[in-house]
Write a protein that holds these residues in place. Structure first.
Motif, PDB file in Angstrom:
ATOM      1  N   GLY A   1     -18.819 -11.147  13.201  1.00  0.00           N
ATOM      2  CA  GLY A   1     -18.985 -12.507  12.209  1.00  0.00           C
ATOM      3  C   GLY A   1     -20.600 -12.966  12.060  1.00  0.00           C
ATOM      4  N   VAL A   2     -20.960 -12.795  13.276  1.00  0.00           N
ATOM      5  CA  VAL A   2     -22.451 -13.479  13.164  1.00  0.00           C
ATOM      6  C   VAL A   2     -23.496 -12.625  12.033  1.00  0.00           C
ATOM      7  CG1 VAL A   2     -24.672 -13.950  14.479  1.00  0.00           C
ATOM      8  CG2 VAL A   2     -22.251 -14.662  15.385  1.00  0.00           C
ATOM      9  N   ASN A   3     -23.177 -11.247  12.267  1.00  0.00           N
ATOM     10  CA  ASN A   3     -24.060 -10.510  11.458  1.00  0.00           C
ATOM     11  C   ASN A   3     -23.498 -10.627   9.934  1.00  0.00           C
ATOM     12  OD1 ASN A   3     -25.856  -9.494  13.297  1.00  0.00           O
ATOM     13  ND2 ASN A   3     -24.358  -7.763  13.713  1.00  0.00           N
ATOM     14  N   HIS A   4     -22.201 -10.635   9.946  1.00  0.00           N
ATOM     15  CA  HIS A   4     -21.780 -11.030   8.312  1.00  0.00           C
ATOM     16  C   HIS A   4     -22.432 -12.071   7.747  1.00  0.00           C
ATOM     17  CE1 HIS A   4     -19.603 -11.702   4.847  1.00  0.00           C
ATOM     18  NE2 HIS A   4     -18.795 -12.796   5.248  1.00  0.00           N
ATOM     19  N   VAL A   5     -22.506 -13.339   8.622  1.00  0.00           N
ATOM     20  CA  VAL A   5     -23.180 -14.629   7.903  1.00  0.00           C
ATOM     21  C   VAL A   5     -24.399 -14.254   7.871  1.00  0.00           C
ATOM     22  CG1 VAL A   5     -23.827 -16.962   8.480  1.00  0.00           C
ATOM     23  CG2 VAL A   5     -21.471 -16.051   9.027  1.00  0.00           C
ATOM     24  N   ALA A   6     -25.178 -13.641   8.470  1.00  0.00           N
ATOM     25  CA  ALA A   6     -26.446 -13.531   8.391  1.00  0.00           C
ATOM     26  C   ALA A   6     -26.729 -12.552   7.046  1.00  0.00           C
ATOM     27  CB  ALA A   6     -27.100 -12.648   9.591  1.00  0.00           C
ATOM     28  N   ALA A   7     -26.124 -11.546   7.012  1.00  0.00           N
ATOM     29  CA  ALA A   7     -25.911 -10.700   5.759  1.00  0.00           C
ATOM     30  C   ALA A   7     -25.616 -11.513   4.211  1.00  0.00           C
ATOM     31  CB  ALA A   7     -25.137  -9.537   5.746  1.00  0.00           C
ATOM     32  N   SER A   8     -24.799 -12.256   4.688  1.00  0.00           N
ATOM     33  CA  SER A   8     -24.127 -13.202   3.160  1.00  0.00           C
ATOM     34  C   SER A   8     -25.530 -13.853   2.906  1.00  0.00           C
ATOM     35  CB  SER A   8     -23.163 -14.051   3.747  1.00  0.00           C
ATOM     36  OG  SER A   8     -22.096 -13.224   4.182  1.00  0.00           O
ATOM     37  N   MET A   9     -26.377 -14.762   3.775  1.00  0.00           N
ATOM     38  CA  MET A   9     -27.438 -15.656   3.629  1.00  0.00           C
ATOM     39  C   MET A   9     -28.513 -14.811   2.970  1.00  0.00           C
ATOM     40  SD  MET A   9     -26.730 -18.809   4.436  1.00  0.00           S
ATOM     41  CE  MET A   9     -28.552 -19.456   4.447  1.00  0.00           C
ATOM     42  N   ALA A  10     -28.834 -13.595   3.561  1.00  0.00           N
ATOM     43  CA  ALA A  10     -29.905 -12.668   2.944  1.00  0.00           C
ATOM     44  C   ALA A  10     -29.504 -12.255   1.501  1.00  0.00           C
ATOM     45  CB  ALA A  10     -29.862 -11.571   3.832  1.00  0.00           C
ATOM     46  N   ALA A  11     -28.429 -11.984   1.414  1.00  0.00           N
ATOM     47  CA  ALA A  11     -27.947 -11.623   0.097  1.00  0.00           C
ATOM     48  C   ALA A  11     -27.809 -12.787  -1.095  1.00  0.00           C
ATOM     49  CB  ALA A  11     -26.400 -11.098  -0.222  1.00  0.00           C
ATOM     50  N   LEU A  12     -27.502 -13.961  -0.709  1.00  0.00           N
ATOM     51  CA  LEU A  12     -27.791 -14.945  -1.570  1.00  0.00           C
ATOM     52  C   LEU A  12     -29.003 -15.675  -1.629  1.00  0.00           C
ATOM     53  CD1 LEU A  12     -24.007 -16.679  -0.915  1.00  0.00           C
ATOM     54  CD2 LEU A  12     -24.953 -15.411  -2.992  1.00  0.00           C
ATOM     55  N   GLY A  13     -30.067 -15.411  -0.687  1.00  0.00           N
ATOM     56  CA  GLY A  13     -31.159 -16.082  -0.406  1.00  0.00           C
ATOM     57  C   GLY A  13     -31.805 -16.124  -1.759  1.00  0.00           C
TER      58      GLY A  13
END
Length: 229
Positions: free
Chosen positions: A89-101
């Motif tokens: 879940g933590v890595n998913h949040v990080a990936a989501s933030m990076a994608a929407l950055g």
């Protein structure tokens, strides 16, 4: 998280116009951004913008639709990886933030100006899906229905993007980068796993709120029934 190849649409002139619009709408707002400046940034003629989108309003709607598609792809990939025992879940949040950055400025301005409804609604729907699984493991009944919790939770999550400069300053690292997104995810995880109130304390506050609402309602009714007292 595994990623698929680029969307074929992203290789077209239409996508260049959309991406330029995302930047200009985020930088200047919808009203002040001009189609002429957007076409100049995209390296196309005004006629090509009219051909693909017809109007500035339709172009804005296409920007929202692009972000909805991106959010849906992130959610679908996260679900597939979770089912396969992959990304945490933590890595998913990080990936989501990076994608929407790259779209944070657009989202911040659009949401605070009261548009981008499809984007907000898509994120609420995604939150409802995650809450459905969490509710199955919950021992106490929720105070509010799932849609209400998903709506407020989405707004709270989006606030990080809107206030990203302040959050980045407070954390000491840019939250739009990989390191900052990871720290943000760890912080959110800690907040979620160690709530500030116990279920018993929350229930006591809920009862107090209910009592206040009841007392206030009784006072207002009395004032309406006896206006001269």
């Amino acid at each position: 998280m595994t990623t698929s190849g680029p969307d074929p649409e992203d290789l077209t002139a239409r996508a260049r116009i959309r991406d330029a619009a995302l930047w200009h709408f985020g930088e200047y707002g919808f009203e002040k951004a001009t189609t002429r400046a957007i076409t100049e940034s995209a390296g196309v003629s005004p006629g090509l913008l009219r051909h693909h989108f017809g109007s500035k309003q339709a172009l804005r709607e296409a920007c929202d639709a692009h972000l909805v598609k991106l959010i849906s792809r992130i959610n679908e990939q996260a679900g597939a990886d979770t089912a396969a025992g992959g990304v945490s879940g933590v890595n998913h949040v990080a990936a989501s933030m990076a994608a929407l950055g790259p779209y944070q400025r657009y989202l911040a301005r659009a949401l605070t100006e009261g548009w981008a409804e499809p984007v907000f609604d898509a994120m609420v729907q995604m939150s409802e899906q995650w809450l459905a699984g969490l509710d199955e493991r919950r021992s106490d009944p929720p105070f509010a229905d799932r849609k209400a919790r998903a709506t407020v939770g989405t707004a709270m999550a989006l606030a990080v993007g809107i206030l990203h400069k302040h959050v980045s300053r407070g954390l000491g690292v840019d939250v739009s980068g990989q390191e900052g997104a990871h720290l943000l995810a760890l912080t959110v995880l800690d907040l979620y796993s160690h709530p500030w109130l116990s279920p018993e304390e929350a229930a006591a506050y809920r009862d107090a709120l209910d009592k206040t609402a009841t007392d206030t309602g009784a006072t207002l009714r009395s004032a309406e029934e006896h206006p001269d007292e």
